[in-house]
Design an enzyme around this catalytic site. Sequence first.
Site, PDB file in Angstrom:
ATOM      1  CG  ASP A 113      77.045  12.340   5.686  1.00 24.47           C
ATOM      2  OD1 ASP A 113      77.164  11.294   4.981  1.00 24.47           O
ATOM      3  OD2 ASP A 113      77.012  12.310   6.696  1.00 24.47           O
ATOM      4  CG  ASP A 125      85.132   9.786   5.114  1.00 18.00           C
ATOM      5  OD1 ASP A 125      84.349   8.777   4.504  1.00 18.00           O
ATOM      6  OD2 ASP A 125      85.271  10.064   6.097  1.00 18.00           O
ATOM      7  CD  GLU A 161      79.864   6.846   7.652  1.00 20.66           C
ATOM      8  OE1 GLU A 161      80.424   5.911   8.108  1.00 20.66           O
ATOM      9  OE2 GLU A 161      80.257   7.924   7.510  1.00 20.66           O
ATOM     10  CD  GLU A 162      81.769  11.097   7.877  1.00 20.16           C
ATOM     11  OE1 GLU A 162      81.971  10.569   9.214  1.00 20.16           O
ATOM     12  OE2 GLU A 162      82.667  10.758   6.718  1.00 20.16           O
ATOM     13  CG  HIS A 189      87.073  12.790   9.554  1.00 20.78           C
ATOM     14  ND1 HIS A 189      86.164  12.332  10.602  1.00 20.78           N
ATOM     15  CD2 HIS A 189      86.460  12.144   8.405  1.00 20.78           C
ATOM     16  CE1 HIS A 189      85.250  11.481  10.247  1.00 20.78           C
ATOM     17  NE2 HIS A 189      85.306  11.629   8.624  1.00 20.78           N
TER      18      HIS A 189
END
Length: 394
Positions: free
Chosen positions: A82, A113, A146-147, A366
């Site tokens: 994700d 990421d 995870e995010e 991000h």
Amino acid sequence: MTIFTEQCLLQSIDSRVVAYTQQLIQFESITPNDMGCQTWIANKLKQLGAEIEHFECNEVSSLIATIDLGEGPDIAFCGHTDVVPIGHESKWDAPPFAGEIIDQHLIGRGVADMKGGIAAALVAVEEIIKQGTCAGKIWFLITSDEEGEAEFGTKHIVNTLSQRDQQFDFCIVGEPTSDKVCGDTIKVGRRGALSFDVVINGKSGHVAYPEQGVNAIHLAGEIVQNLTQYDWQQGESRRPSTTLQITHIDSGKWSDNVIPDQVKLSFNVRFTEQFDEQSLIKVVDNIVRKSTLDYTCKAYRGCAPYYCDEPTRSELSFVNICQQAIAQCIGEIPRISTSGGTSDGRFVRDICNQVIELGLTNSTIHQENERIHVNELSTLSIVYFTIFRNVLGM
């Protein structure tokens, strides 16, 4: 002879790791949606002889894959498919889910990421299987949570494996840990996190007659000062200390001639093993009570700290294995760190004493235009390959 002088290996890795990363980027897998990433990963691993288990829990997809190479150590790679939202698409130099390469940089949401890390691990394991000289079990633990809240992904995987009494000797979490150069930093743990909302009650009144009211903002200001001046470090010097940051102050609707009667104060504490959630709540309560007894306090989104254990005499140090592998590949010994936010390593720590985080550079994660130089992907593949080979070929 180092890995980098093995030109055939390097050329083989170069083309595949970039292609695999591009393929993964093209799945628009914003948390908690996987959008087919794990099916694609599972198909790659099946070709290597892996046994595959898929899980769905509260709309979160997870994958456990096991490659059994015979008697030997159990080493896991933990990752997530994700990604965070793209932000402002107009600020991207290329479509965020296209996987385009501009000036030797692969651009895309999640490239660092951590889809590039997953691709690097896949290619590394392909090379391990080709060599045919290693023994042990290689595990892939992949989630799509995870995010987000991280309640139904790796946490669920670990609970499932715990019920089977499965333990790992070593685990790599593929988070983007590197600073300037791929491999220059290994994370051996993370601080915990706990968020707070404190609602402070006062008494409204006319601003011209302050003695008739109790200004909740003034009370909040005093509390902020006491919170930020508290000695959170308390003698801790080996790791980044406990820190507190105010994140929001809200007094609601206002008028320029009315004393505010309520303020909501929000803050986050990143804490070491010196604290746990209950001891942090107690400290916050004691600080707030110095200013007022008329308040409510809510603590939420707690994450425990975790650190890689020092091995016993009978165990090998995974940190040392990783340091030596990285030094062999990039010519420098990586820095050891526990900085940054939380990660899924805190869950894996329950079934593995030696968990390290190692991945690509994190300077654009991000952000719009998240990007990685294509050479980084090859470097990380070779680093992972060397770690797997050194662990499973012993």
